[in-house]
Design a protein around this motif. Structure first.
Motif, PDB file in Angstrom:
ATOM      1  N   LYS A  47       0.808  -1.219   0.000  1.00  0.00           N
ATOM      2  CA  LYS A  47       0.000   0.000   0.000  1.00  0.00           C
ATOM      3  C   LYS A  47       0.846   1.277   0.000  1.00  0.00           C
ATOM      4  O   LYS A  47       0.394   2.321  -0.480  1.00  0.00           O
ATOM      5  CB  LYS A  47      -0.937   0.003   1.214  1.00  0.00           C
ATOM      6  CG  LYS A  47      -1.959  -1.118   1.239  1.00  0.00           C
ATOM      7  CD  LYS A  47      -3.020  -0.938   0.179  1.00  0.00           C
ATOM      8  CE  LYS A  47      -4.131  -1.973   0.331  1.00  0.00           C
ATOM      9  NZ  LYS A  47      -5.177  -1.801  -0.711  1.00  0.00           N
ATOM     10  N   ARG A  98      -1.242   7.655   7.465  1.00  0.00           N
ATOM     11  CA  ARG A  98      -2.696   7.462   7.434  1.00  0.00           C
ATOM     12  C   ARG A  98      -3.068   6.106   6.840  1.00  0.00           C
ATOM     13  O   ARG A  98      -4.019   5.457   7.278  1.00  0.00           O
ATOM     14  CB  ARG A  98      -3.353   8.592   6.643  1.00  0.00           C
ATOM     15  CG  ARG A  98      -3.457   9.892   7.427  1.00  0.00           C
ATOM     16  CD  ARG A  98      -4.075  10.989   6.602  1.00  0.00           C
ATOM     17  NE  ARG A  98      -4.391  12.160   7.410  1.00  0.00           N
ATOM     18  CZ  ARG A  98      -4.421  13.405   6.950  1.00  0.00           C
ATOM     19  NH1 ARG A  98      -4.139  13.641   5.676  1.00  0.00           N
ATOM     20  NH2 ARG A  98      -4.715  14.411   7.758  1.00  0.00           N
ATOM     21  N   ILE A  99      -2.340   5.685   5.838  1.00  0.00           N
ATOM     22  CA  ILE A  99      -2.579   4.372   5.227  1.00  0.00           C
ATOM     23  C   ILE A  99      -2.332   3.272   6.253  1.00  0.00           C
ATOM     24  O   ILE A  99      -3.115   2.315   6.362  1.00  0.00           O
ATOM     25  CB  ILE A  99      -1.673   4.183   3.994  1.00  0.00           C
ATOM     26  CG1 ILE A  99      -2.153   5.072   2.849  1.00  0.00           C
ATOM     27  CG2 ILE A  99      -1.651   2.715   3.554  1.00  0.00           C
ATOM     28  CD1 ILE A  99      -1.197   5.137   1.672  1.00  0.00           C
ATOM     29  N   HIS A 120      -5.174   3.140   8.716  1.00  0.00           N
ATOM     30  CA  HIS A 120      -6.350   2.511   8.110  1.00  0.00           C
ATOM     31  C   HIS A 120      -6.202   0.991   8.109  1.00  0.00           C
ATOM     32  O   HIS A 120      -7.152   0.255   8.437  1.00  0.00           O
ATOM     33  CB  HIS A 120      -6.542   3.015   6.685  1.00  0.00           C
ATOM     34  CG  HIS A 120      -7.822   2.556   6.048  1.00  0.00           C
ATOM     35  ND1 HIS A 120      -7.925   1.343   5.386  1.00  0.00           N
ATOM     36  CD2 HIS A 120      -9.062   3.116   5.985  1.00  0.00           C
ATOM     37  CE1 HIS A 120      -9.151   1.183   4.947  1.00  0.00           C
ATOM     38  NE2 HIS A 120      -9.864   2.249   5.303  1.00  0.00           N
ATOM     39  N   THR A 128      -6.830  -0.445  11.596  1.00  0.00           N
ATOM     40  CA  THR A 128      -8.121  -0.221  12.258  1.00  0.00           C
ATOM     41  C   THR A 128      -9.340  -0.693  11.463  1.00  0.00           C
ATOM     42  O   THR A 128     -10.463  -0.597  11.957  1.00  0.00           O
ATOM     43  CB  THR A 128      -8.306   1.278  12.567  1.00  0.00           C
ATOM     44  OG1 THR A 128      -8.182   2.034  11.354  1.00  0.00           O
ATOM     45  CG2 THR A 128      -7.257   1.756  13.559  1.00  0.00           C
ATOM     46  N   HIS A 129      -9.138  -1.208  10.265  1.00  0.00           N
ATOM     47  CA  HIS A 129     -10.272  -1.670   9.465  1.00  0.00           C
ATOM     48  C   HIS A 129     -10.138  -3.162   9.181  1.00  0.00           C
ATOM     49  O   HIS A 129      -9.068  -3.623   8.768  1.00  0.00           O
ATOM     50  CB  HIS A 129     -10.364  -0.891   8.149  1.00  0.00           C
ATOM     51  CG  HIS A 129     -10.830   0.510   8.324  1.00  0.00           C
ATOM     52  ND1 HIS A 129     -10.023   1.495   8.860  1.00  0.00           N
ATOM     53  CD2 HIS A 129     -12.027   1.101   8.046  1.00  0.00           C
ATOM     54  CE1 HIS A 129     -10.704   2.632   8.910  1.00  0.00           C
ATOM     55  NE2 HIS A 129     -11.911   2.423   8.416  1.00  0.00           N
ATOM     56  N   SER A 141      -4.879  -0.020  18.831  1.00  0.00           N
ATOM     57  CA  SER A 141      -5.922  -0.232  17.820  1.00  0.00           C
ATOM     58  C   SER A 141      -6.697  -1.512  18.116  1.00  0.00           C
ATOM     59  O   SER A 141      -7.925  -1.559  17.962  1.00  0.00           O
ATOM     60  CB  SER A 141      -5.307  -0.287  16.418  1.00  0.00           C
ATOM     61  OG  SER A 141      -4.587  -1.477  16.196  1.00  0.00           O
ATOM     62  N   SER A 186     -14.807   0.738  13.394  1.00  0.00           N
ATOM     63  CA  SER A 186     -13.566   0.998  12.664  1.00  0.00           C
ATOM     64  C   SER A 186     -13.295   2.476  12.521  1.00  0.00           C
ATOM     65  O   SER A 186     -12.156   2.936  12.691  1.00  0.00           O
ATOM     66  CB  SER A 186     -13.625   0.347  11.282  1.00  0.00           C
ATOM     67  OG  SER A 186     -13.671  -1.052  11.379  1.00  0.00           O
ATOM     68  N   GLU A 187     -14.336   3.256  12.219  1.00  0.00           N
ATOM     69  CA  GLU A 187     -14.139   4.694  12.020  1.00  0.00           C
ATOM     70  C   GLU A 187     -13.746   5.380  13.318  1.00  0.00           C
ATOM     71  O   GLU A 187     -12.879   6.257  13.339  1.00  0.00           O
ATOM     72  CB  GLU A 187     -15.403   5.324  11.432  1.00  0.00           C
ATOM     73  CG  GLU A 187     -15.699   4.892  10.008  1.00  0.00           C
ATOM     74  CD  GLU A 187     -14.507   5.055   9.085  1.00  0.00           C
ATOM     75  OE1 GLU A 187     -13.860   6.133   9.118  1.00  0.00           O
ATOM     76  OE2 GLU A 187     -14.180   4.106   8.354  1.00  0.00           O
ATOM     77  N   SER A 222     -10.107   4.403  14.064  1.00  0.00           N
ATOM     78  CA  SER A 222      -9.224   5.061  13.106  1.00  0.00           C
ATOM     79  C   SER A 222      -9.014   6.528  13.472  1.00  0.00           C
ATOM     80  O   SER A 222      -7.883   7.023  13.481  1.00  0.00           O
ATOM     81  CB  SER A 222      -9.808   4.943  11.689  1.00  0.00           C
ATOM     82  OG  SER A 222      -8.993   5.576  10.751  1.00  0.00           O
ATOM     83  N   GLN A 223     -10.098   7.221  13.798  1.00  0.00           N
ATOM     84  CA  GLN A 223     -10.002   8.635  14.147  1.00  0.00           C
ATOM     85  C   GLN A 223      -9.226   8.837  15.439  1.00  0.00           C
ATOM     86  O   GLN A 223      -8.425   9.764  15.572  1.00  0.00           O
ATOM     87  CB  GLN A 223     -11.402   9.245  14.249  1.00  0.00           C
ATOM     88  CG  GLN A 223     -12.088   9.374  12.898  1.00  0.00           C
ATOM     89  CD  GLN A 223     -13.476   9.965  13.020  1.00  0.00           C
ATOM     90  OE1 GLN A 223     -13.809  10.624  13.996  1.00  0.00           O
ATOM     91  NE2 GLN A 223     -14.305   9.737  12.008  1.00  0.00           N
ATOM     92  N   GLU A 256      -5.455   8.054  14.746  1.00  0.00           N
ATOM     93  CA  GLU A 256      -4.862   9.114  13.928  1.00  0.00           C
ATOM     94  C   GLU A 256      -4.637  10.376  14.771  1.00  0.00           C
ATOM     95  O   GLU A 256      -3.607  11.037  14.672  1.00  0.00           O
ATOM     96  CB  GLU A 256      -5.760   9.406  12.732  1.00  0.00           C
ATOM     97  CG  GLU A 256      -5.031  10.052  11.584  1.00  0.00           C
ATOM     98  CD  GLU A 256      -5.845  10.141  10.312  1.00  0.00           C
ATOM     99  OE1 GLU A 256      -6.187  11.277   9.911  1.00  0.00           O
ATOM    100  OE2 GLU A 256      -6.128   9.088   9.724  1.00  0.00           O
TER     101      GLU A 256
END
Length: 223
Positions: A88, A100-101, A104, A107-108, A185, A207-208, A211-212, A215
């Protein structure tokens, strides 16, 4: 995106490489399904043997105990995660976007595999969140670690630490921050589903929210 990949797992983990036979591959695949469904505590070789229409004795020819089987599964996952991070980040030059990648990916959850013979990566992800600490939060961890069976996890942490250092070369604790991001996470994803009052989750999806939070934590620390 669905990948079929193979990794060289530390041979000290198993007695016989499960990749060496169709039965061994099916054994690991069904173990992932069962651990996801039952939890590691309720998972047994007897139940696994019934799923693969074999015997407990056959499973013991591959793995000394279920702790070693879980360790094998997690090693495969950490190798896969490092593969994904490398893939990625390829051709991404923006240093903040690279972080950020990674957030993600941490966390997803992954989608279920479309290949009937592949490991279910969605289940794998959930096993890592809920069960991974059980392979190293044990009294014998120092002895187990002598065989370098945690190397894939360390390699992933080192890779993330490098990206952190690229973003802020003056930050003194990139490896510690890397492991903190990974473990936090997991905890926040687990807590937000099972013990939500240990988090600040509201209406956002699991997940959101995670992630937030991750981050926010990451970039405040590196500011």
């Amino acid at each position: 995106m669905d990948f079929q990949v193979k990794f060289d797992i530390n041979h000290k983990i198993f007695l016989r490489n499960p990749e060496s036979s169709e039965l061994g591959k099916q054994m690991v695949k069904k173990a992932i399904d069962l651990i996801y469904e039952l939890g590691f505590e309720q998972f047994t070789f007897k139940k696994l043997a019934a799923e693969i229409h074999s015997t407990e004795a056959t499973i013991y020819r591959y793995f000394e105990n279920k702790h070693r089987l879980l360790l094998y599964i997690l090693n495969w996952y950490w190798c896969y995660m490092e593969f994904l991070v490398t893939l990625k980040l390829e051709n991404v030059t923006d240093k903040k976007e690279r972080l950020r990648i990674i957030v993600h990916l941490l966390t997803h959850e992954f989608s279920e595999s479309e290949n009937a013979f592949d490991y279910n990566k969605k289940f794998l992800n959930q096993i890592v969140i809920s069960e991974s600490s059980k392979v190293y939060l044990v009294k014998e961890v120092a002895e187990i670690n002598k065989n370098e069976v945690f190397k894939p996890y360390k390699d992933l942490c080192a890779k993330i630490a490098t990206v952190i250092s690229d973003y802020n070369s003056s930050y003194a604790y990139p490896r510690s921050l890397s492991t903190t991001l990974i473990e936090t996470s997991h905890h926040q994803q687990y807590f937000s589903v099972n013990l939500p009052k240990l988090t600040d989750i509201t209406a956002k999806g699991n997940s959101e929210f995670t992630s937030q939070f991750i981050e926010n934590l990451l970039f405040k620390v590196l500011a």
